[in-house]
Design an enzyme around this catalytic site. Structure first.
Site, PDB file in Angstrom:
ATOM      1  N   SER A 131       0.827  -1.205   0.000  1.00 57.43           N
ATOM      2  CA  SER A 131       0.000   0.000   0.000  1.00 57.43           C
ATOM      3  C   SER A 131       0.862   1.256   0.000  1.00 57.43           C
ATOM      4  CB  SER A 131      -0.861  -0.011   1.264  1.00 57.43           C
ATOM      5  OG  SER A 131      -1.461   1.241   1.458  1.00 57.43           O
ATOM      6  N   TYR A 155      -1.797  -0.772  10.733  1.00 52.71           N
ATOM      7  CA  TYR A 155      -2.067  -1.393   9.417  1.00 52.71           C
ATOM      8  C   TYR A 155      -0.858  -1.200   8.483  1.00 52.71           C
ATOM      9  CZ  TYR A 155      -3.695  -1.560   4.586  1.00 52.71           C
ATOM     10  OH  TYR A 155      -3.799  -1.812   3.236  1.00 52.71           O
ATOM     11  N   LYS A 159       2.147  -3.876   6.668  1.00 50.55           N
ATOM     12  CA  LYS A 159       2.584  -3.932   5.264  1.00 50.55           C
ATOM     13  C   LYS A 159       4.105  -3.807   5.182  1.00 50.55           C
ATOM     14  CE  LYS A 159      -1.481  -4.345   3.349  1.00 50.55           C
ATOM     15  NZ  LYS A 159      -1.869  -5.649   2.779  1.00 50.55           N
TER      16      LYS A 159
END
Ligand code: NAD
Ligand code: UFG
Length: 350
Positions: A131, A155, A159
């Site tokens: 992302s 989050y 990643k």
């Protein structure tokens, strides 16, 4: 150039991006298998995919943390390559249940890698859904792949951790072929209007929220801040049509296929998937109003914690290496999103 037909496993394949990618891969002649625990998707999506492509999709219900089931799936279906979409993705929620995010995303990825290593057919081609959030607050624009990374929420850190794990694996074993795709802001839907983004509850992201206001399900949009250093003061993002994004996965797989035999320094690759063009919140509202011929009432609300002013991609590397660029414009994003929203509202009454 296309590779030979592959057996491709999509973890999280009934989700928003996975389902669109499944269509693109199947239509390119590959054989797609889906592995999903349906924690954020509807099992009926695999029937819808069959309706769209006219071909059956084998869907396995399972959690990516179930290493044994994954290994069995990889072996039974002679999987050549895995595209790893499965994960939890809500930025705000990741701050309240961070351990769940690390367990699902990081532990889940380790489980997948263990299954791939243990499988007798040794599939070692992997495309990972990363992302643009890994860049944090941009130091310069457009953001290229060498921009420093600095995730600002759990989050985003999942990643980054996964990218690091994949880097270590690629360095340790040069027979792996790995692509980390850093998505910017996916929006829109398949032209059939049968699949698209249909989040449970109140949407966190701008486009599904705007679509639900336009259709009358939600009353008004809260525009999170109009005092950013942007042309109209509202946040600017690089919105990319989900079908362009899906095609980026096909391009990445083809690229990994071509890179077989490359030396160990080049067996992991990172690409931005964006359009290179930013639009503000108010520009998005205007474009959606025009596509839907509905008004989208909004009011200016305080800034949302953790948001940045502007974010858009440098697309040069993907264009040069993958031969891929986004083709669909803002109108196509809004038209397809509106068409899907109307279908959802008609078929589900919500
Ligand atoms: P999504 O929630 O629609 O799809 C994810 C799918 O993974 C769902 O079908 C869910 O049921 C499944 N899943 C989650 N945990 C699982 C587990 N433990 N085992 C098996 N299946 C599991 O999300 P999406 O928008 O399609 O995103 C796909 C990937 O792309 C995610 O990894 C996400 O973090 C990443 N990504 C998304 C965006 C975005 O804005 N949509 C942006 C950047 C990156
Ligand atoms: N926004 C509003 N009102 C809303 C929702 C969003 O004004 O109700 C604004 C935001 O402040 C931001 C823009 O619309 O300026 C886009 O917000 P989104 O929530 O749609 O998207 P983000 O850029 O915040 O984040 C998304 C995903 C992340 C992903 C990132 C990649 O949620 O998971 O894109 O760039 F990492």
């Amino acid at each position: 150039m296309t590779t030979r037909p592959l057996n491709i496993l999509l973890t999280g394949g009934t989700g928003y991006i996975g389902s669109h990618t499944a269509v693109v891969l199947q239509e390119a002649g590959h054989c797609v298998f889906i592995y999903d625990n349906f924690c954020n998707s509807d099992p009926a999506v695999s029937h819808t995919l069959q309706k769209i492509t006219g071909q059956p999709f084998k869907t396995i219900q399972g959690d990516i943390r179930d290493t044994a089931l994954l290994q069995q799936t990889l072996e039974t279906h002679h999987i050549d390559a895995v595209i790893h979409f499965a994960g939890l993705k809500a930025v705000g929620e990741s701050g309240t249940i961070p351990v769940d995010y690390y367990a699902n995303n990081v532990q889940g990825t380790i489980s997948l890698l263990q299954a791939m290593q243990a499988a007798s057919n040794q599939p070692k081609t992997l495309v990972f859904s990363s992302s643009a959030t890994v860049y944090g607050d941009p130091q310069y624009l457009p953001i290229d792949e060498s921009h420093p990374t600095k995730a600002t929420n759990p989050y985003g850190r999942t990643k980054l951790h996964i990218e690091e794990i994949l880097g270590d694996l690629a360095r340790a074993d040069n027979t792996w072929r790995i692509a980390c795709l850093r998505y910017f802001n996916p929006v829109g839907a398949h032209a059939s209007g049968l699949i698209g983004e249909n989040p449970n509850g109140i949407p966190n992201n701008l486009m599904p929220f705007v679509a639900q206001v336009a259709v009358g399900k939600l009353k008004q949009l809260n525009v999170f801040g109009d005092d950013y250093d942007t042309p109209d003061g509202t946040g600017v993002r690089d919105y990319i049509h989900v079908m362009d994004l899906a095609e980026g996965h096909l391009a990445a797989l083809n690229y990994l296929g071509r890179s077989v035999g490359a030396d160990s320094a080049t067996n992991i690759h990172t690409f931005n998937l964006g359009t290179g063009r930013g639009y503000s919140v108010l520009e998005m509202v205007k474009a959606f109003e025009s596509a839907s011929a509905r008004s989208v009432p909004f009011h200016i609300a305080p800034r949302r914690a953790g948001d940045i002013a502007s974010c858009y991609a440098s697309t040069a590397l993907a264009a040069e290496q993958l031969g891929w660029t986004a083709k669909r414009d803002l109108q196509a994003m809004c038209d397809s999103s509106w068409y899907f929203q109307q279908n959802v509202s008609t078929s589900t009454g919500r």
